[in-house]
Design an enzyme around this catalytic site. Sequence first.
Site: not given
Length: 357
Positions: A18, A75-77
């Site tokens: 990610q 939201k994703d870091k």
Amino acid sequence: MDRFYSLGHSSINFHFKQTARDFVVEELPLYDFSGEGEHLILFVRKKNIATMELVSILAKYLGIKNKEIGYAGLKDKYAMTKQYISIHKQHEEAMDTFTHEGIKILSKTYHNNKIRIGHLKGNRFYIKLKKVNPTSAIKMDEALKNISEFGMPNYFGYQRFGNDGDNHIQGEQIAKGTKRERNPKIRKFLISAYQSHLFNMWLSRRLEINTLLANFEAKELESLLNIPLEELKKLKKQKHPFKVLFGDIMEHYPHGRLFDFDGSEEDLERFNTRNISVTGMLCGEKVKMSSLTAGIIEKDFDDTINADGARRYAWVYPVGVEGRFNAIEAQYELNFTLPKGSYATVLIEELAKKKIN
């Protein structure tokens, strides 16, 4: 926790990490902004910055409290994400000169109310998988067709459980009073992780039942599943890969009221055509419980805790699902849209049929 998956293929090996280059998210707003009003709506692109970090950076820059900044979801870091935030219009001039290496204001408009948690329709994802061979790419093409046609299980993603994957353990201790947590936000977050853990275990059990129904005759499963033979025969006849049990609590999709499934063919057809979906329980107070066969199974994943319960879609439908294989780079690119509260990493794990973190 080992879990069951919805797809029938063998596991697929690929590399996924990610990062901002390989994981891009764009928030889809719940409604159109009016273009007028006292709230400034900013469409913000951020790189490797969590939503709460973004809020803190902007609040510090403007000299205001974090709670004065509105946002629809976290939201994703470790990603490139685009999301909407709202601040009072009086700060517009200051924001016109705002600069940050990881944050860019893409556009602005106005609205007559603050953006609040849940004010989003869903999220559009672009994801890149690496070290993919041609055979794996063919399997992924077929898997994506299946997900596009039938949907996927709505597990909570690994992000929910912290870097060490043990947030739910602390959450259980707090929920049962054996551990104290003074910060109310952290307390709520950890208890939620415990609720999410039980939900995932229940959903895995339901997928296990689906797998057994697909591979064995009803007579063979009667004593194993402790489900009446006639009901098992009806379950095997259901067209959808996720089998709806008597007593399941359904919900109009993508939002709406809850109601009990009584085995009607009409409701099964509504499930097949995505008008309704099955829900699972987030244990706690004031939660509507399933009954009959579904209730017997759900009871094994219930717990008495000092927190409000809720229902969550157990099965969701990604839309705009696209996959492209780049043989030269040995990469597979994905695009898809998920409803709010669903995890892109769960779809990736469905493709891999194993944990990816």
